[in-house]
Every structure is written in structure tokens, then in C-alpha cells.
Write a protein that holds these residues in place. Sequence first.
Motif, PDB file in Angstrom:
ATOM      1  N   UNK A 141       0.837  -1.213   0.000  1.00 42.14           N
ATOM      2  CA  UNK A 141       0.000   0.000   0.000  1.00 42.14           C
ATOM      3  C   UNK A 141       0.867   1.256   0.000  1.00 42.14           C
ATOM      4  N   UNK A 142       1.957   1.224   0.769  1.00 40.36           N
ATOM      5  CA  UNK A 142       2.867   2.382   0.788  1.00 40.36           C
ATOM      6  C   UNK A 142       3.521   2.556  -0.583  1.00 40.36           C
ATOM      7  N   UNK A 143       3.886   1.430  -1.207  1.00 41.05           N
ATOM      8  CA  UNK A 143       4.513   1.507  -2.529  1.00 41.05           C
ATOM      9  C   UNK A 143       3.569   2.154  -3.550  1.00 41.05           C
ATOM     10  N   UNK A 144       2.291   1.736  -3.516  1.00 47.99           N
ATOM     11  CA  UNK A 144       1.295   2.309  -4.443  1.00 47.99           C
ATOM     12  C   UNK A 144       1.217   3.827  -4.252  1.00 47.99           C
ATOM     13  N   UNK A 145       1.156   4.252  -2.974  1.00 50.09           N
ATOM     14  CA  UNK A 145       1.053   5.693  -2.708  1.00 50.09           C
ATOM     15  C   UNK A 145       2.338   6.430  -3.080  1.00 50.09           C
ATOM     16  N   UNK A 146       3.490   5.803  -2.831  1.00 46.95           N
ATOM     17  CA  UNK A 146       4.758   6.463  -3.178  1.00 46.95           C
ATOM     18  C   UNK A 146       4.854   6.651  -4.693  1.00 46.95           C
ATOM     19  N   UNK A 147       4.476   5.618  -5.466  1.00 46.85           N
ATOM     20  CA  UNK A 147       4.530   5.737  -6.935  1.00 46.85           C
ATOM     21  C   UNK A 147       3.530   6.779  -7.433  1.00 46.85           C
ATOM     22  N   UNK A 148       2.341   6.782  -6.817  1.00 46.86           N
ATOM     23  CA  UNK A 148       1.328   7.780  -7.189  1.00 46.86           C
ATOM     24  C   UNK A 148       1.850   9.194  -6.915  1.00 46.86           C
ATOM     25  N   UNK A 149       2.536   9.347  -5.772  1.00 47.37           N
ATOM     26  CA  UNK A 149       3.070  10.666  -5.405  1.00 47.37           C
ATOM     27  C   UNK A 149       4.131  11.122  -6.390  1.00 47.37           C
TER      28      UNK A 149
END
Length: 116
Positions: free
Chosen positions: A94-102
Motif C-alpha cells: 500500500x505504501x509503494x502504491x502511494x509512493x509511486x502515485x506521489x
Amino acid sequence: MKSWWQPFRHAMNGLRQSIREERHMKVHVTVGAIVLLVAFLLPLTSVERAILFLTVGIVISAEMFNTAFERVVDLVTQEWHPLAKAVKDIASGAVLVLALTSIAIALCIFIPYLVQ
Ligand SMILES: Nc1ncnc2c1ncn2[C@@H]1O[C@H](COP(=O)(O)OP(=O)(O)OP(=O)(O)O)[C@@H](O)[C@H]1O
């Protein structure tokens, strides 16, 4: 009597602890600080700056939730368990998804100013 700022002190303690103990958190905080610094150096609109603030805050919060999940799992078991693995892997996914989105959001906002 419990002071009104006691919950705030506990929350700040949680923030300090996760920065001190989690290497990914150090990376997120450092990158977030750089992004916000650049956001104030470039002539961005208020809405663009607000989006970047929100993005940095969401990633740091997500990393803290991930850390909290890891702590709960470690509290429940120190043994290898497929569910423990699933919880930790999903939370860090979940953190990876948000980091890539950011990263995508930051590029969308910064690139038009940088190529001018
Ligand atoms: N009890 C366990 N049972 C099964 N697998 C585990 C267990 N604890 C950790 N793992 C596996 O090891 C990985 C790393 O877990 P660890 O607790 O070391 O977190 P970390 O290195 O801080 O993780 P992250 O880098 O995602 O923040 C997990 O994503 C999971 O795949």
C-alpha cells in the motif's frame, strides 16, 4: 487530571519513534521536505502546493500505518506465519502504491515549470 495536550504528545511521540526507527520513514520525510522546498521555490499555484502537501502527508501517514501493522504482527507472533507475511507485504504494498502515485503527481506538477 489528564491534560488536553497529552494525546498530542503521544501522537508526536509516535511520529518521532517512527522517524527514528524506520529507515523508509527517514527517506519519505527527507524526500517530502525536498518536494515541499522545491514547491515554494517554483512559482506554483496555491492548489498545486496544496496537492503536494497532501501527497507528502498521505505517504508519511501510510508509512506510519505500515509501521504500526508491523509492530502489531510482531506483537502477535515472532514465528514465521503466512498471515503475518501477508499483512506485512500488503501494508508495505500500500505504501509503494502511494509512493509511486506521489512521484507521478509531483512529475505532473513540476515538469511544466521545469521545461519552460
Ligand atoms: N512473522 C513473519 N512471518 C512471515 N513473514 C514475515 C514475518 N515477519 C516478517 N516477514 C517478512 O519479511 C518482510 C520484512 O518484514 P520486517 O518486519 O523486517 O519489516 P521491514 O523490513 O521493516 O519491512 P518494510 O521494509 O516493508 O518496512 C515482510 O514484508 C514479510 O514478507
